[in-house]
Design an enzyme around this catalytic site. Structure first.
Site, PDB file in Angstrom:
ATOM      1  N   GLY A  82       0.765  -1.239   0.000  1.00 51.54           N
ATOM      2  CA  GLY A  82       0.000   0.000   0.000  1.00 51.54           C
ATOM      3  C   GLY A  82       0.796   1.288   0.000  1.00 51.54           C
ATOM      4  O   GLY A  82       0.212   2.368   0.043  1.00 51.54           O
ATOM      5  N   TRP A  84       2.602   2.888  -2.325  1.00 47.94           N
ATOM      6  CA  TRP A  84       2.376   3.777  -3.464  1.00 47.94           C
ATOM      7  C   TRP A  84       0.957   4.345  -3.447  1.00 47.94           C
ATOM      8  O   TRP A  84       0.758   5.528  -3.711  1.00 47.94           O
ATOM      9  CB  TRP A  84       2.639   3.030  -4.773  1.00 47.94           C
ATOM     10  CG  TRP A  84       4.095   2.998  -5.147  1.00 47.94           C
ATOM     11  CD1 TRP A  84       5.161   3.038  -4.289  1.00 47.94           C
ATOM     12  CD2 TRP A  84       4.639   2.936  -6.469  1.00 47.94           C
ATOM     13  NE1 TRP A  84       6.342   2.993  -4.993  1.00 47.94           N
ATOM     14  CE2 TRP A  84       6.052   2.929  -6.328  1.00 47.94           C
ATOM     15  CE3 TRP A  84       4.083   2.859  -7.732  1.00 47.94           C
ATOM     16  CZ2 TRP A  84       6.902   2.863  -7.433  1.00 47.94           C
ATOM     17  CZ3 TRP A  84       4.927   2.801  -8.829  1.00 47.94           C
ATOM     18  CH2 TRP A  84       6.320   2.814  -8.681  1.00 47.94           C
ATOM     19  N   ASP A 105      -4.184  -5.970  -6.340  1.00 54.72           N
ATOM     20  CA  ASP A 105      -3.058  -6.850  -6.013  1.00 54.72           C
ATOM     21  C   ASP A 105      -3.608  -8.227  -5.645  1.00 54.72           C
ATOM     22  O   ASP A 105      -4.772  -8.353  -5.234  1.00 54.72           O
ATOM     23  CB  ASP A 105      -2.237  -6.286  -4.842  1.00 54.72           C
ATOM     24  CG  ASP A 105      -0.829  -6.873  -4.796  1.00 54.72           C
ATOM     25  OD1 ASP A 105       0.126  -6.135  -5.089  1.00 54.72           O
ATOM     26  OD2 ASP A 105      -0.687  -8.075  -4.491  1.00 54.72           O
ATOM     27  N   ASP A 121      -5.913 -10.825  -9.305  1.00 50.98           N
ATOM     28  CA  ASP A 121      -4.714 -11.021 -10.117  1.00 50.98           C
ATOM     29  C   ASP A 121      -4.828 -10.141 -11.355  1.00 50.98           C
ATOM     30  O   ASP A 121      -5.792 -10.249 -12.122  1.00 50.98           O
ATOM     31  CB  ASP A 121      -4.618 -12.499 -10.517  1.00 50.98           C
ATOM     32  CG  ASP A 121      -3.333 -12.834 -11.257  1.00 50.98           C
ATOM     33  OD1 ASP A 121      -2.577 -11.898 -11.612  1.00 50.98           O
ATOM     34  OD2 ASP A 121      -3.080 -14.031 -11.482  1.00 50.98           O
ATOM     35  N   ASP A 145       4.166  -1.042  -9.545  1.00 51.57           N
ATOM     36  CA  ASP A 145       5.333  -1.557  -8.820  1.00 51.57           C
ATOM     37  C   ASP A 145       5.259  -3.083  -8.768  1.00 51.57           C
ATOM     38  O   ASP A 145       5.796  -3.715  -7.868  1.00 51.57           O
ATOM     39  CB  ASP A 145       5.367  -0.978  -7.403  1.00 51.57           C
ATOM     40  CG  ASP A 145       6.765  -1.026  -6.789  1.00 51.57           C
ATOM     41  OD1 ASP A 145       7.748  -1.030  -7.550  1.00 51.57           O
ATOM     42  OD2 ASP A 145       6.871  -1.077  -5.551  1.00 51.57           O
ATOM     43  N   LYS A 185       7.850  -0.469 -12.873  1.00 53.34           N
ATOM     44  CA  LYS A 185       9.096  -1.087 -12.435  1.00 53.34           C
ATOM     45  C   LYS A 185       9.577  -2.113 -13.449  1.00 53.34           C
ATOM     46  O   LYS A 185       8.806  -2.930 -13.944  1.00 53.34           O
ATOM     47  CB  LYS A 185       8.921  -1.764 -11.074  1.00 53.34           C
ATOM     48  CG  LYS A 185      10.191  -2.478 -10.599  1.00 53.34           C
ATOM     49  CD  LYS A 185      10.194  -2.733  -9.120  1.00 53.34           C
ATOM     50  CE  LYS A 185       9.207  -3.805  -8.720  1.00 53.34           C
ATOM     51  NZ  LYS A 185       9.281  -4.086  -7.270  1.00 53.34           N
TER      52      LYS A 185
END
Length: 233
Positions: A82, A84, A105, A121, A145, A185
């Site tokens: 959590g 970000w 997530d 997912d 991320d 990322k």
């Protein structure tokens, strides 16, 4: 577990926490725990109330590139635990009814003021439509991320993170408003050329960023694409 002093802190010495290997703890787990306990960003995150040290990566990138603005609508991919989402919500003011932050997530997170979150997912076929429904309109920014579960095989792990980046970029292209941004990322290495080429085609500027808050021994880096060029419909 014990704390010792080592050179480097105020006056040439700083506190260092060493962790003894417990009977049921592997050496790698012990080393990870020791690194966490001695990570200044972990300590700072706990002191300042951030969900994770990762919050500082986003805040550092935002400070330099001025991404997060009051009233924006943000999608956070791979949001747990959590950090970000929390930073984005604070910057756009979603806890006070300004803008919106939605996250997704596989892992659940404790509720965050101003963040709408779903346990799902991102690779599931229904995930993009779920996020679009949660968002309720176009996004100003998509931030990711996400990281794939590692296999221990370096090339396989790298290909997995690139694949996630490609899927995140595809989703961003579906929800971003003209001029929007995409932050994702990746890890240093090959196989990113096709993704970067796509971003250069779809955005005005593409940058590679290694925040100071990323661990020095980590190969992670972030690609930031700004100035989304919306396709004509």
């Amino acid at each position: 577990m014990k704390t010792t002093k080592s050179p480097g802190g105020p006056g040439g010495r700083e506190l260092k926490t060493r962790v003894k290997t417990a009977r049921k703890r592997t050496l790698s787990s012990t080393l990870w725990l020791q690194r966490q306990l001695n990570d200044p960003y972990v300590v700072r995150a706990k002191r300042e109330g951030w969900r994770s040290r990762a919050a500082y990566k986003l805040l550092e990138i935002d400070e330099k590139h001025h991404l997060l603005q009051p009233g924006q609508r943000i999608v956070d991919l791979g949001a747990a635990p959590g950090g970000w989402s929390q930073a984005a919500a604070k910057k756009v003011g979603s806890a006070h009814g300004h803008g919106k932050v939605v996250g997704i997530d596989l892992l659940d997170i404790e509720p965050i003021a101003g963040v709408e979150f779903a346990v799902q997912d991102f690779l599931a076929p229904e995930a993009p439509d779920l996020l679009k429904t949660m968002l309720g309109g176009e996004a100003d920014g998509v931030i990711s991320d996400m990281a794939a579960n590692t296999t221990g095989h370096k090339k396989t792990d790298h290909l997995r993170i690139v694949h996630l980046g490609e899927l995140a970029a595809e989703f961003a292209g579906e929800v971003l408003k003209p001029g929007g941004y995409f932050l994702c990322k990746l890890f240093q290495g090959g196989e990113t050329g096709e993704l970067v080429a796509r971003l250069k085609r779809d955005y005005a500027v593409v940058r590679h960023i290694k925040p100071n808050s990323s661990r020095a021994d980590s190969s992670e880096l972030y690609v930031l694409a700004t100035g989304f060029r919306a396709k004509a419909t």
